[in-house]
Design a protein around this motif. Structure first.
Motif, PDB file in Angstrom:
ATOM      1  N   VAL A   6     -19.897  -2.121 -21.655  1.00 48.95           N
ATOM      2  CA  VAL A   6     -19.891  -3.583 -21.709  1.00 48.95           C
ATOM      3  C   VAL A   6     -20.748  -3.973 -22.906  1.00 48.95           C
ATOM      4  CG1 VAL A   6     -20.456  -5.710 -20.487  1.00 48.95           C
ATOM      5  CG2 VAL A   6     -19.676  -3.698 -19.194  1.00 48.95           C
ATOM      6  N   ILE A  63     -21.846 -10.543 -18.983  1.00 45.50           N
ATOM      7  CA  ILE A  63     -22.188  -9.121 -18.826  1.00 45.50           C
ATOM      8  C   ILE A  63     -22.241  -8.761 -17.347  1.00 45.50           C
ATOM      9  CG2 ILE A  63     -24.079  -7.451 -19.035  1.00 45.50           C
ATOM     10  CD1 ILE A  63     -24.767  -8.834 -21.754  1.00 45.50           C
ATOM     11  N   ILE A  67     -19.898  -5.860 -14.924  1.00 44.07           N
ATOM     12  CA  ILE A  67     -20.398  -4.617 -14.332  1.00 44.07           C
ATOM     13  C   ILE A  67     -19.729  -4.445 -12.972  1.00 44.07           C
ATOM     14  CG2 ILE A  67     -22.426  -3.403 -13.439  1.00 44.07           C
ATOM     15  CD1 ILE A  67     -24.099  -4.951 -15.500  1.00 44.07           C
ATOM     16  N   ALA A  73     -26.225   0.621 -13.711  1.00 44.74           N
ATOM     17  CA  ALA A  73     -26.242  -0.084 -14.999  1.00 44.74           C
ATOM     18  C   ALA A  73     -27.278   0.558 -15.903  1.00 44.74           C
ATOM     19  CB  ALA A  73     -26.548  -1.563 -14.799  1.00 44.74           C
ATOM     20  N   VAL A  75     -28.791   0.040 -19.331  1.00 44.51           N
ATOM     21  CA  VAL A  75     -28.903  -1.049 -20.296  1.00 44.51           C
ATOM     22  C   VAL A  75     -29.616  -0.537 -21.539  1.00 44.51           C
ATOM     23  CG1 VAL A  75     -29.927  -3.327 -20.693  1.00 44.51           C
ATOM     24  CG2 VAL A  75     -28.850  -2.804 -18.494  1.00 44.51           C
ATOM     25  N   ALA A 104     -22.006   1.571 -15.779  1.00 46.82           N
ATOM     26  CA  ALA A 104     -21.771   0.620 -16.859  1.00 46.82           C
ATOM     27  C   ALA A 104     -22.892   0.765 -17.877  1.00 46.82           C
ATOM     28  CB  ALA A 104     -21.733  -0.810 -16.321  1.00 46.82           C
ATOM     29  N   VAL A 106     -24.522  -0.984 -21.012  1.00 46.21           N
ATOM     30  CA  VAL A 106     -24.568  -2.374 -21.465  1.00 46.21           C
ATOM     31  C   VAL A 106     -25.263  -2.476 -22.818  1.00 46.21           C
ATOM     32  CG1 VAL A 106     -25.431  -4.687 -20.936  1.00 46.21           C
ATOM     33  CG2 VAL A 106     -24.569  -3.223 -19.089  1.00 46.21           C
ATOM     34  N   LEU A 113     -31.324  -9.450 -24.687  1.00 47.86           N
ATOM     35  CA  LEU A 113     -30.822  -9.549 -23.319  1.00 47.86           C
ATOM     36  C   LEU A 113     -31.622 -10.543 -22.496  1.00 47.86           C
ATOM     37  CD1 LEU A 113     -30.361  -5.748 -22.727  1.00 47.86           C
ATOM     38  CD2 LEU A 113     -28.518  -7.433 -22.797  1.00 47.86           C
ATOM     39  N   VAL A 117     -30.237  -9.545 -16.885  1.00 49.64           N
ATOM     40  CA  VAL A 117     -29.557  -8.272 -17.163  1.00 49.64           C
ATOM     41  C   VAL A 117     -30.540  -7.121 -17.003  1.00 49.64           C
ATOM     42  CG1 VAL A 117     -28.295  -6.918 -18.880  1.00 49.64           C
ATOM     43  CG2 VAL A 117     -27.874  -9.380 -18.686  1.00 49.64           C
TER      44      VAL A 117
END
Length: 162
Positions: A6, A63, A67, A73, A75, A104, A106, A113, A117
């Motif tokens: 993403v 975002i 997800i 996640a 990030v 995911a 990111v 960000l 997030v």
């Protein structure tokens, strides 16, 4: 395990996009035998809001909605932890083996960000303290995902220190 990248912004045609697609293809091919799906790419449009906090908030909403439910996640943020490739591979393997339905990765936009997030992250990872161009970060993220898969499979691509 379902894989998603993403990223805020689009990669235009050129060497970064070509290299990103090369590593994405490698990950897709190797991942099938390791219980990973093909990497789904979601490109989030850059916000046109006037103020940076508003841009970050708008991008964060997109975002977070991209997800997959229950997915881990990872990030990418310059303020995140530096993690070795073997440690990253072990974490990806642990998420897969622990029953997480997805992962995911990111990549935020030019303004960074939104805290929402970061709060959703299972791991905040940095490629170092430097700010890197978006296209390069995407290439590095896909290369590290592929490298994690090679480590998990015992493939000789990763030749770390003895």
């Amino acid at each position: 395990m379902r894989l998603a990248l993403v990223a805020v912004g689009r990669l235009k045609r050129g060497p970064e996009r070509d290299l990103a697609e090369e590593y994405r293809g490698r990950a897709d091919a190797l991942g099938r035998g390791l219980g990973f799906s093909a990497v789904q790419l979601t490109e989030i449009p850059e916000s046109r809001a006037r103020r940076a906090p508003d841009r970050c908030a708008e991008e964060a909403a997109a975002i977070l909605s991209a997800i997959p439910a229950g997915a881990a996640a990872l990030v990418l943020d310059e303020g995140g932890r530096a993690v070795t490739s073997p440690d990253l591979a072990a974490q990806v393997g642990a998420w897969r083996d622990g029953g997480r339905p997805g992962l995911a990765i990111v990549i935020g936009g030019a303004d960074g960000l939104d805290p929402t997030v970061r709060a959703r992250a299972d791991l905040i990872f940095a490629f170092g303290a430097a700010t890197l161009p978006h296209g390069l970060v995407r290439v590095l993220a896909l290369e590290q995902l592929y490298r994690a898969m090679t480590i998990l499979s015992g493939h000789p691509y990763h030749r770390g220190a003895p």
